[in-house]
Every structure is written in structure tokens, then in C-alpha cells.
Design an enzyme around this catalytic site. Structure first.
Site, PDB file in Angstrom:
ATOM      1  N   THR A  70       0.825  -1.209   0.000  1.00 33.30           N
ATOM      2  CA  THR A  70       0.000   0.000   0.000  1.00 33.30           C
ATOM      3  C   THR A  70       0.863   1.264   0.000  1.00 33.30           C
ATOM      4  O   THR A  70       1.988   1.256   0.530  1.00 33.30           O
ATOM      5  CB  THR A  70      -0.897  -0.005   1.263  1.00 33.30           C
ATOM      6  OG1 THR A  70      -1.489   1.278   1.430  1.00 33.30           O
ATOM      7  CG2 THR A  70      -0.105  -0.328   2.523  1.00 33.30           C
ATOM      8  N   ASP A  71       0.305   2.356  -0.521  1.00 33.19           N
ATOM      9  CA  ASP A  71       1.013   3.643  -0.479  1.00 33.19           C
ATOM     10  C   ASP A  71       1.175   4.146   0.958  1.00 33.19           C
ATOM     11  O   ASP A  71       2.008   5.004   1.229  1.00 33.19           O
ATOM     12  CB  ASP A  71       0.295   4.700  -1.345  1.00 33.19           C
ATOM     13  CG  ASP A  71      -1.152   4.968  -0.936  1.00 33.19           C
ATOM     14  OD1 ASP A  71      -1.662   4.306  -0.010  1.00 33.19           O
ATOM     15  OD2 ASP A  71      -1.780   5.853  -1.564  1.00 33.19           O
ATOM     16  N   GLU A  72       0.366   3.594   1.890  1.00 32.87           N
ATOM     17  CA  GLU A  72       0.423   4.103   3.273  1.00 32.87           C
ATOM     18  C   GLU A  72       1.761   3.823   3.946  1.00 32.87           C
ATOM     19  O   GLU A  72       2.065   4.422   4.980  1.00 32.87           O
ATOM     20  CB  GLU A  72      -0.720   3.517   4.112  1.00 32.87           C
ATOM     21  CG  GLU A  72      -2.070   3.939   3.595  1.00 32.87           C
ATOM     22  CD  GLU A  72      -3.199   3.775   4.598  1.00 32.87           C
ATOM     23  OE1 GLU A  72      -2.932   3.588   5.796  1.00 32.87           O
ATOM     24  OE2 GLU A  72      -4.362   3.841   4.155  1.00 32.87           O
TER      25      GLU A  72
ATOM     26  N   TYR B 243      -1.553  -0.194  11.210  1.00 27.24           N
ATOM     27  CA  TYR B 243      -1.784  -0.916   9.945  1.00 27.24           C
ATOM     28  C   TYR B 243      -0.610  -0.716   8.988  1.00 27.24           C
ATOM     29  O   TYR B 243      -0.016  -1.680   8.490  1.00 27.24           O
ATOM     30  CB  TYR B 243      -3.089  -0.455   9.281  1.00 27.24           C
ATOM     31  CG  TYR B 243      -3.159  -0.793   7.806  1.00 27.24           C
ATOM     32  CD1 TYR B 243      -3.301  -2.112   7.380  1.00 27.24           C
ATOM     33  CD2 TYR B 243      -3.055   0.205   6.824  1.00 27.24           C
ATOM     34  CE1 TYR B 243      -3.347  -2.436   6.019  1.00 27.24           C
ATOM     35  CE2 TYR B 243      -3.101  -0.103   5.471  1.00 27.24           C
ATOM     36  CZ  TYR B 243      -3.241  -1.417   5.076  1.00 27.24           C
ATOM     37  OH  TYR B 243      -3.275  -1.731   3.730  1.00 27.24           O
TER      38      TYR B 243
ATOM     39  N   LYS C  29       2.245  -3.279   7.412  1.00 27.51           N
ATOM     40  CA  LYS C  29       2.458  -3.499   5.979  1.00 27.51           C
ATOM     41  C   LYS C  29       3.918  -3.181   5.604  1.00 27.51           C
ATOM     42  O   LYS C  29       4.539  -3.917   4.845  1.00 27.51           O
ATOM     43  CB  LYS C  29       1.508  -2.637   5.143  1.00 27.51           C
ATOM     44  CG  LYS C  29       0.043  -3.050   5.207  1.00 27.51           C
ATOM     45  CD  LYS C  29      -0.256  -4.449   4.657  1.00 27.51           C
ATOM     46  CE  LYS C  29      -0.062  -4.551   3.156  1.00 27.51           C
ATOM     47  NZ  LYS C  29      -0.504  -5.880   2.640  1.00 27.51           N
TER      48      LYS C  29
END
Ligand code: NAD
Ligand code: DAU
Length: 338
Positions: A125-127, A152, A156
Site C-alpha cells: 500500500t502507499d500508506e 496498519y 504493511k
């Protein structure tokens, strides 16, 4: 060709399984999923009897089962989606995010390195890059340092680093994809877009965190599936690919677009307490993936119209979710006056 898709009963994994089963009748697609609150198999009714599809119920943290499954099936490709995916839940209960996203990924990596795998695709994810400020000329590239802000995204980022380490240390062939916010059919109604559609259709208040000015970069799930398909077949071994279609919107813009499309009033918007550590802005630079040959097929306008229509046509799918255990989650997470 045997392809294992983990998390194929969830939102993106589910769309990917259907995409691959339809596109590649000669591949064997195995969907491995624990069926947590986020997993559901009713979405696969129309493919469950197809010869190139098989479901396996298993937990990615169950080392013994996973290792013996890989020995038995000798997969050629693994596309790893299975994860806990909701930021708000990670703020309330980080432990399960570390277990599933970090330990679960390590188990899948150990099983993968024990067989002669052609490639491991890690869906990230970009997060993991943290947040951007509101300057519209800045973007996340693959070189942006990892600075995750939520439990989260930290889980990741940890899994991304494990995938990288297994490539460097054991020579595991891999790609990591880092996509922006997805939306589309079968999106679980705890996330902003399906939550807004389902609540507006029921004339219920829509909770907008803080001032609603946080920005997300939205991509239709089918464009994400096509990106993963491309990376699986053409991605350079060891490379990271950002996935995003330059569709930046504030949360308030997204919510107002949906309310307007459904012919309702902005009075349904309710500003509520902000998310802890709420990332200001995400925006992806997808140049590397575009050079590989990827181009999104949906604009935000065409994608959101298709998605709203899908929720109108498939009420039984989301109504069954919001009438169950989800009610308890909603009441705990929000305190909205109806
Ligand atoms: P989701 O929550 O809808 O689905 C997750 C799936 O994983 C569910 O079917 C669940 O049952 C399964 N699962 C959870 N724990 C498991 C376990 N221990 N063993 C086996 N299966 C398990 O998630 P999603 O939104 O479809 O996201 C899928 C992946 O894509 C995640 O890795 C997420 O980090 C990543 N991602 C999501 C987005 C997004 O906008 N939703 C964007 C970029 C990347
Ligand atoms: O960027 C990719 C990520 O996008 C994925 O890695 C995650 O798995 C996925 O859940 C998503 O994370 P976000 O936190 O960005 O998505 P969410 O739909 O939860 O929230 C989108 C924005 O809307 C965010 O700024 C918070 C806000 N929001 C969300 C909810 C649920 C609200 O204002 N009100 C809400 O009720």
C-alpha cells in the site's frame, strides 16, 4: 500454471480472483482465505464450479498447514493479498495486524522459498510511505522513504521489508506493488466510499473525520487488478511498483459527489472526531508502472458512477453485511445521533 491468491475472499483479492479466472482459463487459480469478518465467498458463486478455480480455507499464520500445502501444490506464482486492512481497527487493536500482516507474511515467504516459485507478488500500500503535505506537486515515488504512521501501515511496511529481505538473502523472485486507495464492487462497507453509499441510501448520517480536507488518491479496483496481472507477467525481478491513477480528492469532495449522485442532501454529512494520527494526503507517481505498459481505464467520475450503480444493483450483498456483527463495530467506532 498454478497461482495461489491469498485473501481472495476479500475486496481486492476477490476482484482479482474473478479477473484471473475469466481471463486465463488455462491457469489454475487457488484462493486461500481464512474468511475473517472481511472475507465472503458469496461473491464467487458464479465461478465456484469452474474447472480453473479452487477455494482453500486456511490461516496464513498456521505454519504447518501452509508449508505442507505449498509442498503438495508446488505453486508457480503467489499473489499475497491476505491481511488485516482497516486503519481504524488497527488503532483499536494493533495485535492482530502484527500477527496476520507480519507473521502471516513471513510464513507465506518461508513456504515460498521452500519450493521452486517463479514469482512472489506482495500486494502492499502507499500508506507505507507515511503522508504528504497539501502541496499538489509532491508525490510518493518508489524511492520515498518508508515512514508508516498507523499500526496498519507499520505492519504493511514490516511485511514489505521481509519480502525485500527474502529476495536479497535467499534470492526469492518477487515484486512489491504499492497501490493507492481502491474502490469498486464488493468493497466492505466499513471503508469511506461503500460506507457513504450504503448510509446515504438508508438516509443515515455520514461520519466525516475532522474537517474532511484529508486527501486520498482513488483507483478503481479493476485497474489495480490489471496492474498486478501486468507486474506478475512482466515485472522486473526485485522491483517495487507504485500503482495509482492521479485521482486526488478530499474526503469531503468524495462524500459530496456520492450524495449528489444519489439525489440526497449535504445535511447527511456529520463531522466527527478525527482519526488518531490521520495522514493528511496520499498521491502516487505511477511512472515506473506506466513504462511497463499500464494505464488506468477508469477516471474517478466513470469509476464512482459504476460503483454507485453496483451498490444499487447489489443491495442484498451489503445489506447482509451491515445487518450482522458489523452493527456492533459501527456503534463502537462512531457515536452518531440518527
Ligand atoms: P480486505 O480486508 O477486504 O480482505 C482481506 C482478506 O484477507 C479477507 O478475505 C480475509 O478473510 C483475509 N484474511 C485475513 N486474515 C487472514 C489470515 N490470517 N489467513 C488467511 N486469510 C486472511 O482487504 P482489501 O482491501 O481487499 O486489501 C487486500 C490487500 O491489498 C491488503 O494486503 C491491503 O493491505 C492491500 N491494499 C489495499 C488497498 C485498499 O484500498 N483497500 C490499497 C492498497 C493495498
Ligand atoms: O491508501 C491505501 C489504503 O487505503 C489501504 O492500504 C487500506 O487498506 C485501505 O483501507 C485505505 O485506507 P484509508 O484509511 O485511506 O481508507 P478509509 O476508507 O478507511 O478512509 C479514507 C479516508 O476517509 C481517510 O482519510 C479517513 C476518512 N474517513 C474514513 C471513514 C471510515 C472518514 O472521514 N470517515 C469514515 O467513517
Amino acid at each position: 500454471m498454478n497461482i495461489l491468491v491469498t485473501g481472495g475472499a476479500g475486496f481486492i483479492g476477490g476482484n482479482f480472483v474473478q479477473f484471473m479466472v475469466d481471463k486465463y482459463p488455462n491457469y489454475n487459480i487457488y484462493n486461500l482465505d481464512l474468511l475473517t469478518y472481511a472475507g465472503d465467498l458469496t461473491k464467487h458463486k458464479h465461478i465456484e464450479n469452474k474447472g480453473n478455480y479452487q477455494f482453500i480455507r486456511a490461516d496464513i499464520t498456521d505454519r504447518e498447514t501452509i508449508i505442507s500445502l505449498f509442498e503438495q501444490k508446488q505453486f508457480d506464482y503467489v499473489v499475497h493479498f491476505a491481511a488485516e486492512s482497516h486503519v481504524d481497527r488497527s488503532i483499536t487493536d494493533p495485535g492482530i495486524f502484527v500477527k496476520t500482516n507480519v507473521v502471516g507474511t513471513q510464513v507465506i515467504l518461508d513456504a515460498s522459498k521452500a519450493i521452486n516459485l517463479t514469482k512472489f507478488i506482495h500486494v502492499s500500500t502507499d500508506e507505507v510511505y507515511g503522508e504528504l503535505d497539501f502541496d499538489p506537486t509532491t508525490f510518493f515515488t518508489e524511492e520515498t522513504p518508508l515512514q508508516p504512521n498507523s499500526p496498519y501501515s507499520a505492519s504493511k511496511a514490516s511485511s514489505d521489508l521481509l519480502v525485500r529481505a527474502y529476495h536479497e538473502t535467499y534470492g526469492l523472485p518477487m515484486n512489491i506493488t504499492r497501490c493507492s486507495n481502491n474502490y469498486g464492487p464488493y468493497h466492505f462497507p466499513e471503508k469511506l466510499i461503500p460506507l457513504t453509499i450504503s448510509r446515504v441510501l438508508n438516509n443515515e448520517k455520514v461520519p466525516v473525520y475532522g474537517d474532511g480536507k484529508n486527501i486520498r488518491d482513488w483507483l478503481h479496483v479493476i485497474d489495480h487488478c490489471a496492474a498486478i496481472d501486468l507486474v506478475l507477467h512482466k515485472g522486473l525481478n526485485g522491483e517495487v511498483y507504485n500503482v495509482g491513477g492521479h485521482n486526488e480528492r478530499t474526503n469531503l469532495e468524495v462524500v459530496k459527489t456520492i450524495i449528489q449522485a444519489l439525489g440526497k442532501s449535504d445535511n447527511l454529512i456529520e463531522f466527527v472526531k478525527d482519526r488518531l494520527g490521520h495522514d493528511k494526503r496520499y498521491a502516487i507517481d505511477p511512472t515506473r508502472l506506466e513504462k511497463l505498459g499500464w494505464k488506468p481505464t477508469y477516471t474517478f467520475e466513470t469509476g464512482i458512477a459504476q460503483t454507485i450503480q453496483w451498490y444499487l444493483d447489489n443491495k442484498e450483498w451489503w445489506e447482509q453485511i451491515i445487518s450482522g456483527e458489523y452493527q456492533n463495530y459501527f456503534e463502537k467506532q462512531y457515536s452518531i445521533e440518527e
